[in-house]
Design an enzyme around this catalytic site. Structure first.
Site, PDB file in Angstrom:
ATOM      1  N   TYR A 165      -5.450  14.094   0.857  1.00  0.00           N
ATOM      2  CA  TYR A 165      -4.280  14.605   1.113  1.00  0.00           C
ATOM      3  C   TYR A 165      -3.865  16.088   0.341  1.00  0.00           C
ATOM      4  CZ  TYR A 165      -3.721   9.869   1.792  1.00  0.00           C
ATOM      5  OH  TYR A 165      -3.889   8.768   1.970  1.00  0.00           O
ATOM      6  N   GLU A 210       9.778  -3.097   0.344  1.00  0.00           N
ATOM      7  CA  GLU A 210       8.449  -3.130   0.134  1.00  0.00           C
ATOM      8  C   GLU A 210       8.080  -2.010  -0.655  1.00  0.00           C
ATOM      9  OE1 GLU A 210       7.207  -2.770   4.167  1.00  0.00           O
ATOM     10  OE2 GLU A 210       8.174  -5.046   5.049  1.00  0.00           O
ATOM     11  N   PRO A 211       8.434  -1.974  -1.912  1.00  0.00           N
ATOM     12  CA  PRO A 211       7.749  -0.804  -2.916  1.00  0.00           C
ATOM     13  C   PRO A 211       6.387  -1.023  -3.257  1.00  0.00           C
ATOM     14  CG  PRO A 211       9.063  -2.614  -3.968  1.00  0.00           C
ATOM     15  CD  PRO A 211       9.282  -2.939  -2.725  1.00  0.00           C
ATOM     16  N   TYR A 217      -3.064   3.585  -4.839  1.00  0.00           N
ATOM     17  CA  TYR A 217      -3.881   4.083  -3.968  1.00  0.00           C
ATOM     18  C   TYR A 217      -4.953   4.864  -4.515  1.00  0.00           C
ATOM     19  CZ  TYR A 217       0.351   3.215  -1.089  1.00  0.00           C
ATOM     20  OH  TYR A 217       1.478   2.365  -0.649  1.00  0.00           O
ATOM     21  N   CYS A 273     -21.844  15.192  -3.435  1.00  0.00           N
ATOM     22  CA  CYS A 273     -22.374  16.264  -2.519  1.00  0.00           C
ATOM     23  C   CYS A 273     -21.368  16.631  -1.496  1.00  0.00           C
ATOM     24  CB  CYS A 273     -23.736  16.024  -2.006  1.00  0.00           C
ATOM     25  SG  CYS A 273     -24.787  15.639  -3.386  1.00  0.00           S
ATOM     26  N   ARG A 308      -7.347  10.601  -3.330  1.00  0.00           N
ATOM     27  CA  ARG A 308      -6.370  11.269  -2.888  1.00  0.00           C
ATOM     28  C   ARG A 308      -6.361  12.767  -2.762  1.00  0.00           C
ATOM     29  NH1 ARG A 308      -1.548  10.873  -4.824  1.00  0.00           N
ATOM     30  NH2 ARG A 308      -0.748  10.283  -3.164  1.00  0.00           N
TER      31      ARG A 308
HETATM   32  N1  LLP Z   1       5.532  -1.046   3.596  1.00  0.00           N
HETATM   33  C1  LLP Z   1       4.802  -0.515   4.851  1.00  0.00           C
HETATM   34  C2  LLP Z   1       4.930  -1.026   6.141  1.00  0.00           C
HETATM   35  C3  LLP Z   1       3.682   0.550   4.454  1.00  0.00           C
HETATM   36  O1  LLP Z   1       3.017   0.946   5.558  1.00  0.00           O
HETATM   37  C4  LLP Z   1       3.923   1.096   3.135  1.00  0.00           C
HETATM   38  C5  LLP Z   1       2.695   1.996   3.065  1.00  0.00           C
HETATM   39  C6  LLP Z   1       4.489   0.550   2.038  1.00  0.00           C
HETATM   40  C7  LLP Z   1       5.443  -0.418   2.474  1.00  0.00           C
HETATM   41  C8  LLP Z   1       4.459   1.111   0.784  1.00  0.00           C
HETATM   42  O2  LLP Z   1       4.750   2.502   0.685  1.00  0.00           O
HETATM   43  P1  LLP Z   1       4.900   2.986  -0.891  1.00  0.00           P
HETATM   44  O3  LLP Z   1       6.362   2.191  -1.558  1.00  0.00           O
HETATM   45  O4  LLP Z   1       3.641   2.738  -1.679  1.00  0.00           O
HETATM   46  O5  LLP Z   1       5.272   4.330  -0.616  1.00  0.00           O
HETATM   47  N2  LLP Z   1      -2.709   6.018   0.533  1.00  0.00           N
HETATM   48  C9  LLP Z   1      -1.590   6.881   0.820  1.00  0.00           C
HETATM   49  C10 LLP Z   1      -0.344   6.150   1.159  1.00  0.00           C
HETATM   50  C11 LLP Z   1      -0.119   5.231   2.285  1.00  0.00           C
HETATM   51  C12 LLP Z   1       0.979   4.530   2.579  1.00  0.00           C
HETATM   52  C13 LLP Z   1       0.806   3.346   3.465  1.00  0.00           C
HETATM   53  N3  LLP Z   1       1.956   2.636   3.577  1.00  0.00           N
HETATM   54  C14 LLP Z   1      -1.511   7.717  -0.480  1.00  0.00           C
HETATM   55  O6  LLP Z   1      -2.324   7.676  -1.278  1.00  0.00           O
HETATM   56  O7  LLP Z   1      -0.360   8.595  -0.781  1.00  0.00           O
END
Ligand code: LLP
Length: 424
Positions: A320, A277-278, A374, A345, A316
């Site tokens: 974060y 799930e990338p 994101y 603001c 972001r």
């Molecule tokens: N699968 C599941 C169950 C997830 O919860 C996520 C991300 C992914 C796959 C994808 O993960 P990735 O490959 O994108 O790392 N808003 C945050 C990131 C939150 C990620 C949430 N879940 C940011 O801006 O860094």
């Protein structure tokens, strides 16, 4: 690797100069590169090419749910990992076949479970005993068999930002590993369910393969244990989470090739179809946020570059405290150390503090790099700032793939109660 580069001193997205785009759609705007999306899709697929049977690559739509982005990745053979009915409908609308859709998430509603079942998707990743029972009742009521994977909470520390780590035992995600074998057996007995396997996802922007390897090993041990009890396990979903480079000064995260080699080693002999799930890896540096300098303000001790983009457009850094590279679209000779802020603001409305760049003047364009994941999707209308448009570039072509919201759009959805209306 991405396709945002200087050509004759002007930053281009592939073959399109960014100033021309800014002229056409106004600022701020998100700009995505189709060639970069395709390249990342191909690199990740190639890194997993030696797996057999071929895995399901399910793009995590939450990273960038724009229809054109999903469609581009679907064209590369990617399915979709979705976490809401809205994301599922986007994936379907973008042309992702249901048999390539996985539905994840800790709080799926009865309505969402029903919609997923009726759409005939590949797999529902169940995150609790309670959800399993609800799904069984709904599926049995519909006369359908729900394809289920149980999401394991492997109790590993992903070593990433606390707000995006999901694999610790105190996190809300997944089912404690020690409860998995009994629950899998129960799933096999309950009506309306077909347990196919296990799923795991320990966090996002991971810079180290070791925690993932630990989580995957735990999954392998659970698969063996479930099989010893005489039950079939045919699938394993290894989630997303691989990090990407944001800050050129930091070491690069592990490559897709290193990740693929680790996966092959750990899953050898599992005899399952894997799924991935990338999200960020595919779209992160395929997108930038282009913004115009409104003002260069000399504070007591620092210079503030005030952009027309703000925390509501790209949250972001505020949320974060993370790094996004900021580059002038038409760099001037020389150097400038400045703090980049938006017009919202709040003191937290800051993209970068005391950042070294090239000199900037009002009216100049800048690109906030690596904003494809994101970014637009986490935007809000705080301070009544309309959502910004999104543009997809392919070679010398470009298209507006989401319009700029207008203040009228916002006002149209609000209503005064009768007692506040004029003459009411
Ligand atoms: N699968 C599941 C169950 C997830 O919860 C996520 C991300 C992914 C796959 C994808 O993960 P990735 O490959 O994108 O790392 N808003 C945050 C990131 C939150 C990620 C949430 N879940 C940011 O801006 O860094």
């Amino acid at each position: 690797m991405h396709h945002f580069a200087l050509v004759d001193g002007v930053m281009h997205a592939e073959g399109v100069p960014l100033p021309a785009l800014a002229e056409a759609v106004g600022t701020p705007f998100y700009c995505y590169s189709a060639a970069t999306l395709a390249r990342h899709a191909q690199v990740f697929r190639a890194a997993l090419a030696h797996l057999s049977p071929p895995p399901l690559l399910a793009y995590a739509v939450k990273a960038n749910p724009n229809l054109a982005v999903i469609r581009t990745l679907a064209g590369e053979g990617y399915g979709a990992d979705v976490v809401s009915e809205g994301e599922m409908r986007r994936a379907l609308a973008a042309g992702v076949p249901p048999e390539r859709i996985i539905f994840s998430g800790v709080g799926k509603t009865a309505g969402e479970l029903e919609a997923a079942l009726c759409a005939g998707i590949y797999q529902i990743n169940v995150e609790s005993e309670e959800e399993l029972h609800a799904l069984s009742a709904i599926a049995a009521g519909l006369g359908l068999a729900a394809p289920v994977a149980l999401r394991v909470n492997p109790d590993v520390d992903a070593g990433t930002h606390a707000k995006i780590a999901t694999g610790g035992s105190e996190a809300k995600f997944g089912i404690p590993a020690e409860r998995i074998p009994a629950l899998y057996a129960e799933a096999a007995r309950l009506p309306g369910l077909v347990p196919h396997g296990l799923a795991v996802h320990i966090g996002s922007q991971l810079g180290d393969l070791a925690p993932m390897e630990a989580a995957f090993s735990r999954l392998g041990a659970l698969i063996a244990e479930i099989r010893r009890a005489g039950l079939a396990v045919t699938r394993a979903d290894l989630g997303g989470g691989l990090g990407i480079p944001y800050d050129p000064a930091l070491p690069e995260p592990p490559s897709p090739e290193a990740y693929g080699a680790m996966v092959a080693r750990v899953t050898a002999g599992w005899d399952v179809r894997l799924a991935f799930e990338p999200g960020r890896l595919l779209v992160g540096n395929a997108g930038i946020l282009v913004s115009r300098v409104i003002r260069v303000k000399r504070g007591l001790r620092r210079i503030f570059v005030v952009l027309d983009a703000a925390m509501n457009d790209l949250i972001r850094p505020t949320l974060y405290g993370v790094f996004h590279d900021i580059r002038a679209v038409v760099p001037r000779p020389g150097a400038l150390r400045a703090t980049f802020v938006g017009p919202v603001c709040e003191t937290g409305d800051q993209f970068a503090e005391d950042r070294e760049t090239t000199p900037l003047e009002p009216g100049d364009l800048v690109a906030l790099m690596t904003a494809g994941a994101y970014g637009a999707t986490m935007a809000s209308t705080y301070n009544s700032r309309p959502l910004v448009p999104e543009v997809l570039v392919r070679g010398r072509e470009w298209a507006l793939v989401r319009e700029r919201q207008t203040v009228d759009d916002m006002l149209r959805q609000e209503h005064l109660p009768p007692w506040l209306e004029e003459g009411g």
